[in-house]
Write a protein that holds these residues in place. Sequence first.
Motif, PDB file in Angstrom:
ATOM      1  N   GLU A  33       0.820  -1.209   0.000  1.00 30.56           N
ATOM      2  CA  GLU A  33       0.000   0.000   0.000  1.00 30.56           C
ATOM      3  C   GLU A  33       0.856   1.262   0.000  1.00 30.56           C
ATOM      4  O   GLU A  33       0.550   2.225  -0.703  1.00 30.56           O
ATOM      5  CB  GLU A  33      -0.943  -0.005   1.200  1.00 30.56           C
ATOM      6  CG  GLU A  33      -2.049  -1.039   1.071  1.00 30.56           C
ATOM      7  CD  GLU A  33      -2.900  -1.173   2.322  1.00 30.56           C
ATOM      8  OE1 GLU A  33      -2.531  -0.608   3.381  1.00 30.56           O
ATOM      9  OE2 GLU A  33      -3.916  -1.868   2.244  1.00 30.56           O
ATOM     10  N   ALA A  34       1.944   1.269   0.758  1.00 33.10           N
ATOM     11  CA  ALA A  34       2.824   2.442   0.799  1.00 33.10           C
ATOM     12  C   ALA A  34       3.517   2.651  -0.543  1.00 33.10           C
ATOM     13  O   ALA A  34       3.614   3.781  -1.037  1.00 33.10           O
ATOM     14  CB  ALA A  34       3.864   2.276   1.910  1.00 33.10           C
ATOM     15  N   LEU A  35       3.980   1.576  -1.154  1.00 29.49           N
ATOM     16  CA  LEU A  35       4.646   1.676  -2.447  1.00 29.49           C
ATOM     17  C   LEU A  35       3.684   2.127  -3.538  1.00 29.49           C
ATOM     18  O   LEU A  35       3.994   3.006  -4.346  1.00 29.49           O
ATOM     19  CB  LEU A  35       5.270   0.331  -2.809  1.00 29.49           C
ATOM     20  CG  LEU A  35       6.192   0.314  -4.013  1.00 29.49           C
ATOM     21  CD1 LEU A  35       7.382   1.239  -3.796  1.00 29.49           C
ATOM     22  CD2 LEU A  35       6.664  -1.100  -4.284  1.00 29.49           C
ATOM     23  N   ARG A  36       2.491   1.564  -3.533  1.00 29.42           N
ATOM     24  CA  ARG A  36       1.459   1.966  -4.499  1.00 29.42           C
ATOM     25  C   ARG A  36       1.129   3.448  -4.333  1.00 29.42           C
ATOM     26  O   ARG A  36       1.031   4.188  -5.306  1.00 29.42           O
ATOM     27  CB  ARG A  36       0.208   1.116  -4.295  1.00 29.42           C
ATOM     28  CG  ARG A  36      -0.945   1.462  -5.220  1.00 29.42           C
ATOM     29  CD  ARG A  36      -2.160   0.609  -4.906  1.00 29.42           C
ATOM     30  NE  ARG A  36      -1.950  -0.748  -5.314  1.00 29.42           N
ATOM     31  CZ  ARG A  36      -2.414  -1.270  -6.460  1.00 29.42           C
ATOM     32  NH1 ARG A  36      -3.109  -0.521  -7.278  1.00 29.42           N
ATOM     33  NH2 ARG A  36      -2.184  -2.509  -6.765  1.00 29.42           N
ATOM     34  N   GLY A  37       0.978   3.889  -3.105  1.00 21.04           N
ATOM     35  CA  GLY A  37       0.684   5.291  -2.834  1.00 21.04           C
ATOM     36  C   GLY A  37       1.798   6.212  -3.305  1.00 21.04           C
ATOM     37  O   GLY A  37       1.535   7.280  -3.867  1.00 21.04           O
ATOM     38  N   ALA A  38       3.051   5.801  -3.106  1.00 18.90           N
ATOM     39  CA  ALA A  38       4.179   6.621  -3.556  1.00 18.90           C
ATOM     40  C   ALA A  38       4.191   6.740  -5.077  1.00 18.90           C
ATOM     41  O   ALA A  38       4.387   7.828  -5.613  1.00 18.90           O
ATOM     42  CB  ALA A  38       5.488   6.022  -3.057  1.00 18.90           C
ATOM     43  N   PHE A  39       3.971   5.630  -5.773  1.00 21.58           N
ATOM     44  CA  PHE A  39       3.918   5.675  -7.237  1.00 21.58           C
ATOM     45  C   PHE A  39       2.797   6.590  -7.711  1.00 21.58           C
ATOM     46  O   PHE A  39       2.965   7.379  -8.645  1.00 21.58           O
ATOM     47  CB  PHE A  39       3.718   4.281  -7.828  1.00 21.58           C
ATOM     48  CG  PHE A  39       4.985   3.464  -7.919  1.00 21.58           C
ATOM     49  CD1 PHE A  39       6.136   3.987  -8.473  1.00 21.58           C
ATOM     50  CD2 PHE A  39       4.996   2.162  -7.467  1.00 21.58           C
ATOM     51  CE1 PHE A  39       7.289   3.229  -8.576  1.00 21.58           C
ATOM     52  CE2 PHE A  39       6.150   1.397  -7.564  1.00 21.58           C
ATOM     53  CZ  PHE A  39       7.303   1.939  -8.113  1.00 21.58           C
ATOM     54  N   GLN A  40       1.637   6.510  -7.082  1.00 22.92           N
ATOM     55  CA  GLN A  40       0.500   7.323  -7.488  1.00 22.92           C
ATOM     56  C   GLN A  40       0.734   8.802  -7.200  1.00 22.92           C
ATOM     57  O   GLN A  40       0.357   9.660  -7.992  1.00 22.92           O
ATOM     58  CB  GLN A  40      -0.777   6.827  -6.817  1.00 22.92           C
ATOM     59  CG  GLN A  40      -1.223   5.493  -7.364  1.00 22.92           C
ATOM     60  CD  GLN A  40      -2.385   4.886  -6.596  1.00 22.92           C
ATOM     61  OE1 GLN A  40      -2.609   5.180  -5.428  1.00 22.92           O
ATOM     62  NE2 GLN A  40      -3.111   3.989  -7.251  1.00 22.92           N
ATOM     63  N   ARG A  41       1.380   9.128  -6.076  1.00 25.19           N
ATOM     64  CA  ARG A  41       1.661  10.531  -5.739  1.00 25.19           C
ATOM     65  C   ARG A  41       2.631  11.164  -6.729  1.00 25.19           C
ATOM     66  O   ARG A  41       2.469  12.311  -7.107  1.00 25.19           O
ATOM     67  CB  ARG A  41       2.246  10.635  -4.321  1.00 25.19           C
ATOM     68  CG  ARG A  41       1.209  10.696  -3.237  1.00 25.19           C
ATOM     69  CD  ARG A  41       1.818  11.072  -1.902  1.00 25.19           C
ATOM     70  NE  ARG A  41       2.950  10.251  -1.507  1.00 25.19           N
ATOM     71  CZ  ARG A  41       2.867   9.034  -0.958  1.00 25.19           C
ATOM     72  NH1 ARG A  41       1.693   8.499  -0.745  1.00 25.19           N
ATOM     73  NH2 ARG A  41       3.944   8.370  -0.618  1.00 25.19           N
TER      74      ARG A  41
ATOM     75  N   VAL B 125      -0.531   2.939 -11.870  1.00 27.48           N
ATOM     76  CA  VAL B 125      -0.627   1.658 -11.179  1.00 27.48           C
ATOM     77  C   VAL B 125      -1.936   0.988 -11.579  1.00 27.48           C
ATOM     78  O   VAL B 125      -3.000   1.606 -11.523  1.00 27.48           O
ATOM     79  CB  VAL B 125      -0.568   1.847  -9.643  1.00 27.48           C
ATOM     80  CG1 VAL B 125      -0.717   0.523  -8.935  1.00 27.48           C
ATOM     81  CG2 VAL B 125       0.726   2.539  -9.249  1.00 27.48           C
ATOM     82  N   VAL B 126      -1.850  -0.285 -12.009  1.00 31.38           N
ATOM     83  CA  VAL B 126      -3.037  -1.049 -12.387  1.00 31.38           C
ATOM     84  C   VAL B 126      -3.110  -2.308 -11.531  1.00 31.38           C
ATOM     85  O   VAL B 126      -2.094  -2.791 -11.033  1.00 31.38           O
ATOM     86  CB  VAL B 126      -3.030  -1.417 -13.891  1.00 31.38           C
ATOM     87  CG1 VAL B 126      -3.099  -0.162 -14.743  1.00 31.38           C
ATOM     88  CG2 VAL B 126      -1.818  -2.244 -14.252  1.00 31.38           C
TER      89      VAL B 126
END
Length: 93
Positions: A14-22, A28-29
Amino acid sequence: NETLEPNIGLRFTEALRGAFQRYGVVKVVNDPDQADAVFRARILAVSSQVRDVTSNTDISLQNQVYLTVAGELRRRSGQLLWREAKLTNSQSY
């Protein structure tokens, strides 16, 4: 997750996904079939260290958490784009 820390894999994801999205550099898919590349990681170790305590009660005021992961990024075709066998990062809280 190769540690005994419960739910660390989910929290890391979740943290990594959030960083990529920010940062907005990549999209992210959820479905790997829709991705240009797939990132896979294994959590190798997690540890913490007390960094600061109160002088008279020894209550922790600041801790440092260390997370060590191995990861790779590959195109769907299998072509390796990036790999790190042992990457450690830390954060204070």
